[in-house]
Write an enzyme that holds these catalytic residues in place. Structure first.
Site, short mmCIF file in Angstrom:
data_model
loop_
_atom_site.label_atom_id
_atom_site.label_comp_id
_atom_site.label_asym_id
_atom_site.label_seq_id
_atom_site.Cartn_x
_atom_site.Cartn_y
_atom_site.Cartn_z
N ARG A 150 0.81 -1.22 0.00
CA ARG A 150 0.00 0.00 0.00
C ARG A 150 0.85 1.28 0.00
NH1 ARG A 150 -4.54 1.11 2.47
NH2 ARG A 150 -3.89 3.18 1.87
N ASP A 192 -14.04 -1.80 0.84
CA ASP A 192 -14.54 -1.07 2.01
C ASP A 192 -16.03 -0.85 1.82
OD1 ASP A 192 -13.49 0.38 4.56
OD2 ASP A 192 -15.01 1.69 3.70
N TYR A 206 -22.54 6.93 8.26
CA TYR A 206 -21.38 7.67 7.71
C TYR A 206 -21.83 8.84 6.85
CZ TYR A 206 -18.09 4.20 9.39
OH TYR A 206 -17.34 3.40 10.19
O1 1CP Z 1 -5.51 2.92 4.53
C1 1CP Z 1 -5.97 1.95 5.15
O2 1CP Z 1 -5.36 0.86 5.22
C2 1CP Z 1 -7.27 2.21 5.80
C3 1CP Z 1 -7.73 1.16 6.72
C4 1CP Z 1 -8.90 0.43 6.12
C5 1CP Z 1 -8.89 -0.87 5.59
C6 1CP Z 1 -7.72 -1.82 5.47
C7 1CP Z 1 -10.21 0.93 6.00
C8 1CP Z 1 -10.67 2.28 6.38
N1 1CP Z 1 -10.99 -0.05 5.43
C9 1CP Z 1 -10.22 -1.16 5.17
C10 1CP Z 1 -10.65 -2.41 4.52
C11 1CP Z 1 -11.94 -3.00 4.92
N2 1CP Z 1 -13.00 -2.35 5.47
C12 1CP Z 1 -12.29 -4.34 4.73
C13 1CP Z 1 -11.49 -5.28 3.91
C14 1CP Z 1 -11.06 -6.51 4.38
C15 1CP Z 1 -10.12 -6.52 5.53
O3 1CP Z 1 -9.49 -5.53 5.88
O4 1CP Z 1 -10.01 -7.67 6.02
C16 1CP Z 1 -13.58 -4.51 5.26
C17 1CP Z 1 -14.38 -5.79 5.37
C18 1CP Z 1 -14.01 -3.25 5.69
C19 1CP Z 1 -15.34 -2.99 6.19
C20 1CP Z 1 -15.62 -1.76 6.94
N3 1CP Z 1 -15.16 -0.51 6.71
C21 1CP Z 1 -16.54 -1.70 7.99
C22 1CP Z 1 -17.35 -2.87 8.46
C23 1CP Z 1 -16.53 -3.77 9.29
C24 1CP Z 1 -16.22 -3.34 10.66
O5 1CP Z 1 -15.05 -3.41 11.02
O6 1CP Z 1 -17.15 -3.00 11.40
C25 1CP Z 1 -16.59 -0.40 8.44
C26 1CP Z 1 -17.42 0.15 9.58
C27 1CP Z 1 -15.70 0.37 7.63
C28 1CP Z 1 -15.45 1.80 7.70
C29 1CP Z 1 -14.01 2.07 7.85
N4 1CP Z 1 -13.13 2.02 6.81
C30 1CP Z 1 -11.88 2.28 7.24
C31 1CP Z 1 -11.94 2.52 8.64
C32 1CP Z 1 -10.79 2.89 9.52
C33 1CP Z 1 -13.29 2.37 9.00
C34 1CP Z 1 -13.87 2.48 10.40
C35 1CP Z 1 -13.95 3.92 10.85
C36 1CP Z 1 -14.88 4.09 12.00
O7 1CP Z 1 -14.47 3.79 13.12
O8 1CP Z 1 -16.03 4.49 11.76
#
Ligand code: 1CP
Length: 351
Positions: A43, A79, A156
């Protein structure tokens, strides 16, 4: 592994559908990315959203934790805001914060401006799914697609980003139910399209994340949320792929969440799985629910807690649950030691 494994031999799919899996299936929410050095290297200098629309990159990041930990599920790297971005909503995923919406949705005009998602707008995701099926078909690992549930997406869009109190979200929900339901209907349409694209491209199970539904009372959940999530599940039912539903802090909602149409109910770490089975009722599989922070407490504690989840799950199955998919109670925390994850997978597989 060089032989082609039939779908019925995928332990995750077997457990989700009431068949006997060859081993207890395990995967971890947020297993892709976050804690893995090979993810951070890939990344480097590439934006999160840009990466989500690059099929080769999505395929590689999705595979990284599968190769490293031997998980039974591969969660598509994407995401929950990807389909919103594809449908033209101005947003970004900001490192260290999460999704940030340029113009929060607050008025009738804002809601009316949210249009449908066209399948070709997420064509990159479909191409990633094809690449992944080619990699995963010879292995026991099933490919899991996902989407955000309408409520969590709405939170969101309305708040403009992550929130602690969901003030604006609840203000619209209570103050203008008609506008609320209109927004939820549009988001359900986008979610259905996004999931159907993934299913048609070949994902073998889907998870609908209603991560933040736990901030609602059961009555509010049933009035303002359940009908829309139920429509999402109904409109993807014809694919026949197992449907998983998950939220955090949903102990009080489990009975209702179990009724919106999922085959598998994800449980966070607050409710033991046998108690969750009583709340949900029979004929569902359960997913969960190791506390993600246990992975920081050392091997002995990890072993003790994994064993406890397994015992609770076996009691849940004795009480009518049709299967168990081991998972965390929420996502992998970013500074988790990847070796602790590998160790937990080994423990689940040998339990
Ligand atoms: O730059 C980065 O690496 C950002 C971090 C990141 C990543 C790796 C975000 C930002 N999203 C993801 C990938 C992601 N998001 C996956 C892919 C698979 C995996 O990582 O295994 C999945 C399934 C999600 C789903 C997601 N995004 C959810 C639902 C799951 C959960 O954990 O409840 C939610 C709520 C999000 C929003 C989100 N996206 C990213 C962040 C940091 C957040 C949460 C922010 C918050 O607290 O509201």
């Amino acid at each position: 592994m060089d032989r082609v494994v039939g779908v019925s031999e995928k332990p995750l799919l077997a457990a989700a559908t009431g068949h006997r899996p060859s081993r207890r299936p395990v995967w971890f929410m947020r297993q892709a990315g976050r804690s893995l050095p090979e993810y951070r290297a890939l990344r480097e200098g590439r934006g999160m959203l840009e990466s989500c629309f690059d099929p080769a990159m999505v395929c590689e990041i999705t595979m990284q934790p599968v190769r490293r930990h031997d998980t039974d599920g591969a969660i598509l790297f994407s995401d929950i805001v990807v389909p919103l971005k594809a449908a033209g909503i101005d947003l970004d995923i900001v490192a260290g914060t999460g999704p940030v919406i340029a113009e929060p949705v607050r008025t009738a005009a804002d809601v009316a401006a949210i249009r449908r998602l066209e399948p070709e707008e997420v064509g990159a995701v479909a191409r990633a799914v094809s690449l992944l099926r080619a990699e995963l078909d010879p292995t026991p690992t099933a490919l899991i697609g996902f989407a955000g549930a309408p409520f969590t997406l709405a939170s969101y869009l309305i708040e403009g980003g992550p929130s602690r109190t969901y003030t604006h979200t609840k203000a619209m929900m209570y103050g203008d139910p008609q506008l609320w339901h209109s927004l939820m209907g549009r988001l359900a349409d986008i979610t259905v399209t996004f999931l159907r694209v993934q299913l048609e491209a070949g994902v073998q199970a889907v998870q609908l994340f209603d991560s933040w539904a736990g901030i609602l009372s059961r009555r509010d959940y049933e009035t303002f949320v359940a009908p829309h999530s139920a429509r999402v599940f109904a409109e993807i039912a014809d694919h026949g792929a197992p449907r998983i539903h998950f939220g955090v802090g949903t102990g009080e909602l489990l009975a209702s969440m179990g009724q919106v149409g999922a085959d598998v109910v994800g449980v966070d770490w607050r409710v033991p799985l046998d108690e969750a089975a009583r709340r949900i009722g029979p004929s569902k599989a359960l997913q969960g629910n190791l506390d993600p922070t246990v992975l920081f407490a050392g091997d002995a504690v990890i072993a003790e807690h994994v064993a406890r989840v397994v015992v609770d799950a076996d009691r849940a199955m004795a009480a009518g649950a049709i299967g168990h998919i081991f998972n965390l109670g929420h996502g992998v925390l970013p500074d988790t030691d990847p070796d602790a994850i590998t160790r937990a997978v080994e423990l689940v597989h040998s339990a």
